[in-house]
Design an enzyme around this catalytic site. Sequence first.
Site, PDB file in Angstrom:
ATOM      1  N   ASP A  39     -39.501 -20.792-116.188  1.00 39.50           N
ATOM      2  CA  ASP A  39     -38.921 -22.058-116.671  1.00 39.50           C
ATOM      3  C   ASP A  39     -40.272 -22.790-117.392  1.00 39.50           C
ATOM      4  O   ASP A  39     -41.114 -22.745-116.938  1.00 39.50           O
ATOM      5  CB  ASP A  39     -38.232 -22.865-115.067  1.00 39.50           C
ATOM      6  CG  ASP A  39     -37.355 -23.809-115.859  1.00 39.50           C
ATOM      7  OD1 ASP A  39     -36.083 -23.448-115.634  1.00 39.50           O
ATOM      8  OD2 ASP A  39     -37.936 -25.160-116.177  1.00 39.50           O
ATOM      9  N   TYR A 158     -24.863 -26.238-131.665  1.00 43.26           N
ATOM     10  CA  TYR A 158     -24.646 -25.747-130.693  1.00 43.26           C
ATOM     11  C   TYR A 158     -24.195 -24.156-130.414  1.00 43.26           C
ATOM     12  O   TYR A 158     -23.856 -22.838-130.188  1.00 43.26           O
ATOM     13  CB  TYR A 158     -24.486 -26.373-129.289  1.00 43.26           C
ATOM     14  CG  TYR A 158     -24.445 -25.994-127.784  1.00 43.26           C
ATOM     15  CD1 TYR A 158     -25.684 -24.844-127.204  1.00 43.26           C
ATOM     16  CD2 TYR A 158     -23.260 -25.487-127.000  1.00 43.26           C
ATOM     17  CE1 TYR A 158     -25.699 -25.698-126.096  1.00 43.26           C
ATOM     18  CE2 TYR A 158     -23.094 -25.331-125.372  1.00 43.26           C
ATOM     19  CZ  TYR A 158     -23.945 -24.387-124.920  1.00 43.26           C
ATOM     20  OH  TYR A 158     -23.861 -24.474-123.972  1.00 43.26           O
ATOM     21  N   LYS A 162     -24.565 -20.721-130.655  1.00 44.59           N
ATOM     22  CA  LYS A 162     -24.328 -19.652-129.275  1.00 44.59           C
ATOM     23  C   LYS A 162     -23.257 -18.119-129.788  1.00 44.59           C
ATOM     24  O   LYS A 162     -23.168 -17.640-129.395  1.00 44.59           O
ATOM     25  CB  LYS A 162     -23.309 -20.445-128.204  1.00 44.59           C
ATOM     26  CG  LYS A 162     -24.210 -21.507-127.663  1.00 44.59           C
ATOM     27  CD  LYS A 162     -25.154 -20.239-126.717  1.00 44.59           C
ATOM     28  CE  LYS A 162     -25.848 -21.635-125.387  1.00 44.59           C
ATOM     29  NZ  LYS A 162     -26.364 -21.005-124.450  1.00 44.59           N
ATOM     30  N   THR A 193     -23.523 -28.074-113.453  1.00 43.75           N
ATOM     31  CA  THR A 193     -24.953 -27.968-113.558  1.00 43.75           C
ATOM     32  C   THR A 193     -25.467 -29.675-113.829  1.00 43.75           C
ATOM     33  O   THR A 193     -25.132 -30.987-114.272  1.00 43.75           O
ATOM     34  CB  THR A 193     -24.892 -27.080-114.597  1.00 43.75           C
ATOM     35  OG1 THR A 193     -25.455 -27.614-115.569  1.00 43.75           O
ATOM     36  CG2 THR A 193     -24.926 -25.464-113.905  1.00 43.75           C
TER      37      THR A 193
END
Length: 253
Positions: A39, A158, A162, A193
């Site tokens: 990460d 985005y 994707k 999340t």
Amino acid sequence: MNDPHFTGKTALVTGSGAGIGRATAKAFAAKGVRVVVSDISLADAEDTVASIRDGGGEAAAMQCDATDGAAVERLVQATLDRFGSLDFAHNNVGVGTGKSIEDLTEADYRLISDTSLKSVMLGMKYQLPVMRAQGGGAIVNTASMAGISTVQTADIVYAGAKAGVIQMTAHAARTYAPYDIRVNCVAPGLVRTKILSEMFTHEQQMAMADFHLIKRLIEPEEIAAAAIFLCSADAAMITGHCLPVDGGQSAIR
Ligand SMILES: NC(=O)c1ccc[n+]([C@@H]2O[C@H](COP(=O)([O-])OP(=O)(O)OC[C@H]3O[C@@H](n4cnc5c(N)ncnc54)[C@H](O)[C@@H]3O)[C@@H](O)[C@H]2O)c1
């Protein structure tokens, strides 16, 4: 249960300090896979590793900005140095905004496309030759329903990134199938999340979950289960595929 397909193998999961990546890292570890938890935030990666070790699993935390090619190359080498192989990879990093086309800046474009598309290319660029030299492997990339459907409230960069992940997945699958390497992606709907709760109120999240035929948010563990399936022996004849985990959103035409 001891599954020889997984036990003692090594997985690298990017963006696994939180959310979907953390859930996948934990799911791999529960299968007896040794996991590199990578990460941009080392502290978050270490939290994931602590939780894996608490459950009796084996994992190592490694800091890496998945948009930095030299850093990704070092990460793959560090994985080999630490665990001796790279059998599974989940290229999971991605960032979007809720911005309109008119509000998106060139800086937004760079951040979103680097994080959501370039990171996946860089991951595969350094993982695939290692898997080819080893004689096989499986990669799962994280796409999104935003790359398939326009009903999502994601920004267009985005969405385009994707969609690019889905096509890069198919392209890599075709090129590397002769080397016994499978490459697939998951396309989540709305997943519970941190990033979602930071961007939207509970009411907004529930309104967005209305896109799903099953009217609730998806849990990160439900995306992880799909990623593990795509890496499993049960998916031996599945490659180049984009698996929606979307509560049925893709059934709405
Ligand atoms: N949450 C959703 O509803 C949803 C839906 C569809 C797709 N996705 C995709 O799932 C993936 C994971 O998202 P999430 O919801 O779990 O997010 P999250 O914010 O919960 O976790 C993302 C993790 O990635 C890390 N990260 C961010 N930039 C990074 C970088 N440059 N290098 C390395 N690590 C970095 C963050 O520190 C964080 O730990 C993303 O690709 C996202 O686009 C999420």
